[in-house]
Design a protein around this motif. Structure first.
Motif, PDB file in Angstrom:
ATOM      1  N   GLY A  78       0.789  -1.224   0.000  1.00  0.00           N
ATOM      2  CA  GLY A  78       0.000   0.000   0.000  1.00  0.00           C
ATOM      3  C   GLY A  78       0.823   1.276   0.000  1.00  0.00           C
ATOM      4  N   ALA A  79       0.102   2.372   0.204  1.00  0.00           N
ATOM      5  CA  ALA A  79       0.689   3.708   0.045  1.00  0.00           C
ATOM      6  C   ALA A  79       1.842   3.978   1.005  1.00  0.00           C
ATOM      7  CB  ALA A  79      -0.388   4.769   0.214  1.00  0.00           C
ATOM      8  N   TRP A  80       1.752   3.509   2.244  1.00  0.00           N
ATOM      9  CA  TRP A  80       2.839   3.806   3.182  1.00  0.00           C
ATOM     10  C   TRP A  80       4.163   3.292   2.637  1.00  0.00           C
ATOM     11  CZ3 TRP A  80       6.361   0.637   5.495  1.00  0.00           C
ATOM     12  CH2 TRP A  80       6.091  -0.729   5.539  1.00  0.00           C
ATOM     13  N   TYR A  81       4.113   2.247   1.865  1.00  0.00           N
ATOM     14  CA  TYR A  81       5.337   1.661   1.319  1.00  0.00           C
ATOM     15  C   TYR A  81       5.686   2.265  -0.039  1.00  0.00           C
ATOM     16  CZ  TYR A  81       8.748  -1.755  -0.236  1.00  0.00           C
ATOM     17  OH  TYR A  81       9.895  -2.343  -0.694  1.00  0.00           O
ATOM     18  N   THR A  82       4.706   2.363  -0.916  1.00  0.00           N
ATOM     19  CA  THR A  82       4.999   2.772  -2.291  1.00  0.00           C
ATOM     20  C   THR A  82       5.214   4.269  -2.441  1.00  0.00           C
ATOM     21  OG1 THR A  82       2.635   2.911  -2.823  1.00  0.00           O
ATOM     22  CG2 THR A  82       3.750   0.819  -3.299  1.00  0.00           C
ATOM     23  N   GLN A  83       4.584   5.080  -1.603  1.00  0.00           N
ATOM     24  CA  GLN A  83       4.680   6.522  -1.774  1.00  0.00           C
ATOM     25  C   GLN A  83       5.664   7.190  -0.822  1.00  0.00           C
ATOM     26  OE1 GLN A  83       0.730   8.188  -1.741  1.00  0.00           O
ATOM     27  NE2 GLN A  83       0.002   6.711  -3.240  1.00  0.00           N
ATOM     28  N   SER A  84       6.180   6.457   0.129  1.00  0.00           N
ATOM     29  CA  SER A  84       7.074   7.068   1.118  1.00  0.00           C
ATOM     30  C   SER A  84       8.482   7.284   0.587  1.00  0.00           C
ATOM     31  CB  SER A  84       7.146   6.199   2.371  1.00  0.00           C
ATOM     32  OG  SER A  84       7.837   4.989   2.097  1.00  0.00           O
ATOM     33  N   GLY A  85       8.856   6.557  -0.449  1.00  0.00           N
ATOM     34  CA  GLY A  85      10.234   6.640  -0.912  1.00  0.00           C
ATOM     35  C   GLY A  85      11.189   5.916   0.022  1.00  0.00           C
ATOM     36  N   LEU A  86      10.638   5.079   0.890  1.00  0.00           N
ATOM     37  CA  LEU A  86      11.451   4.344   1.859  1.00  0.00           C
ATOM     38  C   LEU A  86      11.233   2.841   1.696  1.00  0.00           C
ATOM     39  CD1 LEU A  86      10.702   6.598   4.953  1.00  0.00           C
ATOM     40  CD2 LEU A  86      12.768   6.602   3.533  1.00  0.00           C
ATOM     41  N   PRO A  87      11.567   2.318   0.536  1.00  0.00           N
ATOM     42  CA  PRO A  87      11.328   0.892   0.307  1.00  0.00           C
ATOM     43  C   PRO A  87      12.316   0.022   1.069  1.00  0.00           C
ATOM     44  CG  PRO A  87      12.596   1.785  -1.489  1.00  0.00           C
ATOM     45  CD  PRO A  87      12.238   2.951  -0.591  1.00  0.00           C
ATOM     46  N   LEU A  88      11.986  -1.246   1.163  1.00  0.00           N
ATOM     47  CA  LEU A  88      12.932  -2.193   1.723  1.00  0.00           C
ATOM     48  C   LEU A  88      14.204  -2.104   0.896  1.00  0.00           C
ATOM     49  CD1 LEU A  88      13.346  -4.462   3.806  1.00  0.00           C
ATOM     50  CD2 LEU A  88      12.634  -6.071   2.033  1.00  0.00           C
ATOM     51  N   GLY A  89      15.301  -1.965   1.555  1.00  0.00           N
ATOM     52  CA  GLY A  89      16.570  -1.774   0.865  1.00  0.00           C
ATOM     53  C   GLY A  89      17.166  -0.409   1.174  1.00  0.00           C
ATOM     54  N   ASN A  90      16.384   0.454   1.840  1.00  0.00           N
ATOM     55  CA  ASN A  90      16.895   1.747   2.282  1.00  0.00           C
ATOM     56  C   ASN A  90      17.572   1.503   3.626  1.00  0.00           C
ATOM     57  OD1 ASN A  90      17.203   4.220   3.581  1.00  0.00           O
ATOM     58  ND2 ASN A  90      15.462   5.114   2.523  1.00  0.00           N
ATOM     59  N   GLU A  91      18.858   1.214   3.578  1.00  0.00           N
ATOM     60  CA  GLU A  91      19.544   0.803   4.800  1.00  0.00           C
ATOM     61  C   GLU A  91      19.678   1.920   5.821  1.00  0.00           C
ATOM     62  OE1 GLU A  91      23.657  -0.424   4.322  1.00  0.00           O
ATOM     63  OE2 GLU A  91      23.766   0.767   2.499  1.00  0.00           O
ATOM     64  N   VAL A  92      19.554   3.166   5.406  1.00  0.00           N
ATOM     65  CA  VAL A  92      19.655   4.274   6.348  1.00  0.00           C
ATOM     66  C   VAL A  92      18.550   4.176   7.389  1.00  0.00           C
ATOM     67  CG1 VAL A  92      19.449   6.781   6.595  1.00  0.00           C
ATOM     68  CG2 VAL A  92      20.775   5.825   4.715  1.00  0.00           C
ATOM     69  N   LEU A  93      17.371   3.809   6.953  1.00  0.00           N
ATOM     70  CA  LEU A  93      16.246   3.758   7.879  1.00  0.00           C
ATOM     71  C   LEU A  93      15.942   2.342   8.356  1.00  0.00           C
ATOM     72  CD1 LEU A  93      14.107   5.336   9.348  1.00  0.00           C
ATOM     73  CD2 LEU A  93      12.625   5.025   7.401  1.00  0.00           C
ATOM     74  N   GLY A  94      15.854   1.421   7.456  1.00  0.00           N
ATOM     75  CA  GLY A  94      15.434   0.076   7.844  1.00  0.00           C
ATOM     76  C   GLY A  94      16.552  -0.840   8.282  1.00  0.00           C
ATOM     77  N   GLY A  95      17.796  -0.433   8.030  1.00  0.00           N
ATOM     78  CA  GLY A  95      18.911  -1.284   8.406  1.00  0.00           C
ATOM     79  C   GLY A  95      19.044  -2.509   7.521  1.00  0.00           C
ATOM     80  N   PHE A  96      18.499  -2.431   6.325  1.00  0.00           N
ATOM     81  CA  PHE A  96      18.520  -3.570   5.404  1.00  0.00           C
ATOM     82  C   PHE A  96      18.852  -3.041   4.028  1.00  0.00           C
ATOM     83  CE2 PHE A  96      16.644  -6.398   2.296  1.00  0.00           C
ATOM     84  CZ  PHE A  96      16.802  -7.658   2.834  1.00  0.00           C
ATOM     85  N   CYS A  97      19.821  -3.649   3.378  1.00  0.00           N
ATOM     86  CA  CYS A  97      20.081  -3.287   1.984  1.00  0.00           C
ATOM     87  C   CYS A  97      20.169  -4.568   1.171  1.00  0.00           C
ATOM     88  CB  CYS A  97      21.332  -2.430   1.844  1.00  0.00           C
ATOM     89  SG  CYS A  97      22.891  -3.306   1.992  1.00  0.00           S
ATOM     90  N   TRP A  98      19.800  -4.468  -0.072  1.00  0.00           N
ATOM     91  CA  TRP A  98      19.754  -5.656  -0.920  1.00  0.00           C
ATOM     92  C   TRP A  98      21.137  -6.248  -1.145  1.00  0.00           C
ATOM     93  CZ3 TRP A  98      15.370  -7.988  -1.299  1.00  0.00           C
ATOM     94  CH2 TRP A  98      14.187  -7.261  -1.223  1.00  0.00           C
ATOM     95  N   CYS A  99      22.154  -5.433  -1.229  1.00  0.00           N
ATOM     96  CA  CYS A  99      23.477  -5.980  -1.549  1.00  0.00           C
ATOM     97  C   CYS A  99      24.197  -6.553  -0.330  1.00  0.00           C
ATOM     98  CB  CYS A  99      24.342  -4.937  -2.248  1.00  0.00           C
ATOM     99  SG  CYS A  99      24.556  -3.417  -1.335  1.00  0.00           S
ATOM    100  N   HIS A 100      23.837  -6.128   0.885  1.00  0.00           N
ATOM    101  CA  HIS A 100      24.533  -6.625   2.072  1.00  0.00           C
ATOM    102  C   HIS A 100      23.641  -7.389   3.037  1.00  0.00           C
ATOM    103  CE1 HIS A 100      27.169  -3.175   0.886  1.00  0.00           C
ATOM    104  NE2 HIS A 100      28.016  -4.176   0.923  1.00  0.00           N
ATOM    105  N   SER A 101      22.364  -7.491   2.748  1.00  0.00           N
ATOM    106  CA  SER A 101      21.469  -8.147   3.694  1.00  0.00           C
ATOM    107  C   SER A 101      20.740  -9.346   3.103  1.00  0.00           C
ATOM    108  CB  SER A 101      20.423  -7.154   4.217  1.00  0.00           C
ATOM    109  OG  SER A 101      21.040  -6.087   4.885  1.00  0.00           O
ATOM    110  N   PHE A 102      20.353  -9.273   1.874  1.00  0.00           N
ATOM    111  CA  PHE A 102      19.518 -10.313   1.271  1.00  0.00           C
ATOM    112  C   PHE A 102      20.380 -11.516   0.908  1.00  0.00           C
ATOM    113  CE2 PHE A 102      16.880 -12.041  -2.267  1.00  0.00           C
ATOM    114  CZ  PHE A 102      15.710 -12.240  -1.560  1.00  0.00           C
ATOM    115  N   PHE A 103      20.457 -12.472   1.808  1.00  0.00           N
ATOM    116  CA  PHE A 103      21.266 -13.675   1.630  1.00  0.00           C
ATOM    117  C   PHE A 103      22.732 -13.328   1.371  1.00  0.00           C
ATOM    118  CE2 PHE A 103      16.959 -14.920   0.588  1.00  0.00           C
ATOM    119  CZ  PHE A 103      16.811 -16.095   1.303  1.00  0.00           C
ATOM    120  N   ASN A 104      23.168 -12.190   1.889  1.00  0.00           N
ATOM    121  CA  ASN A 104      24.540 -11.766   1.609  1.00  0.00           C
ATOM    122  C   ASN A 104      25.111 -10.940   2.758  1.00  0.00           C
ATOM    123  OD1 ASN A 104      26.815 -11.686  -0.030  1.00  0.00           O
ATOM    124  ND2 ASN A 104      26.252  -9.705  -0.888  1.00  0.00           N
TER     125      ASN A 104
END
Length: 186
Positions: A27-53
């Motif tokens: 929904g909107a909280w995810y798609t319109q916030s500009g803070l998707p999963l992978g924004n390591e500044v906020l969520g502490g998760f990035c695709w290159c260093h967190s997703f099975f890596n």
């Protein structure tokens, strides 16, 4: 391949599937916030260093553990957005109480901006580039208060606040910048 793991050759495909699923379902909280999963500044998760890596010795190919990392990161982002909403609602109430008193309206906006930056600094621990989230959040604050976010206002936000990675702005400098922006907006 053992049960519960993902083959390294399928990681990119799995990443794309997860990203599509999140975009389509959250929904909107995810798609319109500009803070998707992978924004390591906020969520502490990035695709290159967190997703099975993850960095050794914490690397895991376990699907359940990686899903939990994603859920935790999404929850941190969602919690931040809900906390921001509380800041915005409080600031908007103060703005409405100020009615036509320009000085009180400016004070309400300035306080909302300060609280927005403080919350962002606390939530991100002022990690590298944390201020990009703060800048977006200040724009959202102005909009949430029902004030126009013009090009001049955006330029004022960009020039009034001086942010650095790893450091929150000094309180007095933050208050001064917020007051300058608020006076220009209301």
């Amino acid at each position: 391949m053992r049960v519960g793991t993902i083959h390294p050759g399928r990681i990119k495909q799995a990443k794309n599937v997860v990203q599509d699923l999140l975009r389509d379902e959250l929904g909107a909280w995810y798609t319109q916030s500009g803070l998707p999963l992978g924004n390591e500044v906020l969520g502490g998760f990035c695709w290159c260093h967190s997703f099975f890596n993850q960095n050794p010795p914490h690397r895991t190919m376990d699907v359940d553990e990686n899903i939990q990392l994603m859920i935790d990161a999404l929850e941190r982002t969602r919690s931040f957005l809900y906390a921001l909403d509380g800041v915005y609602q409080s600031a908007r109430r103060q703005l409405e109480l100020a009615a036509d008193d320009k000085a009180l309206r400016a004070k309400a906006l300035a306080e909302g901006l300060v609280r927005t930056v403080d919350l962002t600094a606390e939530t991100t621990s002022c990690e590298e580039n944390w201020y990009t989230v703060a800048q977006d959040a200040m724009s959202w604050c102005i909009e949430a208060m029902g004030l126009p976010l013009s090009e001049a206002t955006e330029e004022l936000l960009d020039t009034a606040f001086v942010f650095e990675s790893w450091l929150a702005p000094p309180p007095e400098a933050l208050r001064d910048a917020a007051a300058r922006v608020a006076e220009g907006v209301v």
